[in-house]
Design an enzyme around this catalytic site. Structure first.
Site, PDB file in Angstrom:
ATOM      1  N   SER A  41       8.440  60.053   1.495  1.00  0.00           N
ATOM      2  CA  SER A  41       8.458  60.031   2.956  1.00  0.00           C
ATOM      3  C   SER A  41       7.112  60.363   3.618  1.00  0.00           C
ATOM      4  CB  SER A  41       9.581  60.949   3.447  1.00  0.00           C
ATOM      5  OG  SER A  41       9.888  60.694   4.791  1.00  0.00           O
ATOM      6  N   ASP A  92      18.812  53.417   2.174  1.00  0.00           N
ATOM      7  CA  ASP A  92      17.667  53.632   3.073  1.00  0.00           C
ATOM      8  C   ASP A  92      17.256  52.257   3.590  1.00  0.00           C
ATOM      9  OD1 ASP A  92      15.353  54.250   4.433  1.00  0.00           O
ATOM     10  OD2 ASP A  92      14.348  55.182   2.738  1.00  0.00           O
ATOM     11  N   HIS A 119      17.655  57.842   2.191  1.00  0.00           N
ATOM     12  CA  HIS A 119      16.210  58.049   2.244  1.00  0.00           C
ATOM     13  C   HIS A 119      15.752  59.146   1.281  1.00  0.00           C
ATOM     14  CE1 HIS A 119      12.188  57.965   3.831  1.00  0.00           C
ATOM     15  NE2 HIS A 119      12.263  59.238   4.190  1.00  0.00           N
TER      16      HIS A 119
END
Length: 141
Positions: A41, A92, A119
């Protein structure tokens, strides 16, 4: 990651070059010799500039739906020879497809998709995540 969550901001982290330098300093301070960089991320803002400039210092790269992949060109990615495992959860649907679209230009990549994971796929499916990661690590030189 400096400046995210409850961590204090770091002035050098304002630019991509500063974030690359920051990560370089961290790895030097830790005495890391050809580490594998795992980048989920928001850490993509640090890992991607480092990968593009110093990918030869890494034994491997594991991006997990990182942010910032669209900031670089296909040609820049094609110049990186670092073995890469592009890892993401199939639930995701926002960030992972964009990251895959850009990161697939890395010539030494393979992809692992974790079924039923979002995610934060490493939290949703930790066993599957670790199996994919360990499989990748065992194939590195």
């Amino acid at each position: 990651i400096p400046g995210y969550g409850d961590s204090p901001p770091v002035e050098m982290a304002v630019t991509a070059q500063g974030r690359r330098t920051f990560l370089d300093h961290v790895l030097q301070e830790l005495g890391m010799q050809r580490p594998v960089l795992v980048s989920p991320s928001m850490s993509g803002r640090f890992a991607l500039p480092f990968l593009l400039a110093h990918g030869d210092q890494l034994a491997g790269f594991v991006p997990i739906a990182p942010v910032g992949t669209k900031d670089y060109t296909a040609e820049q990615y094609r110049a990186v020879q670092t073995p890469t495992l592009i890892l993401y959860g199939d639930r995701d649907t926002r960030l992972a497809p964009q990251a895959l679209q850009n990161l697939q230009h890395l010539p030494e990549h393979r992809v692992a998709v974790l079924s039923g994971a979002g995610h934060a796929c490493y939290l949703d499916k930790p066993e599957d995540f670790h199996q994919a990661l360990l499989g990748f690590l065992h194939q590195l030189k």
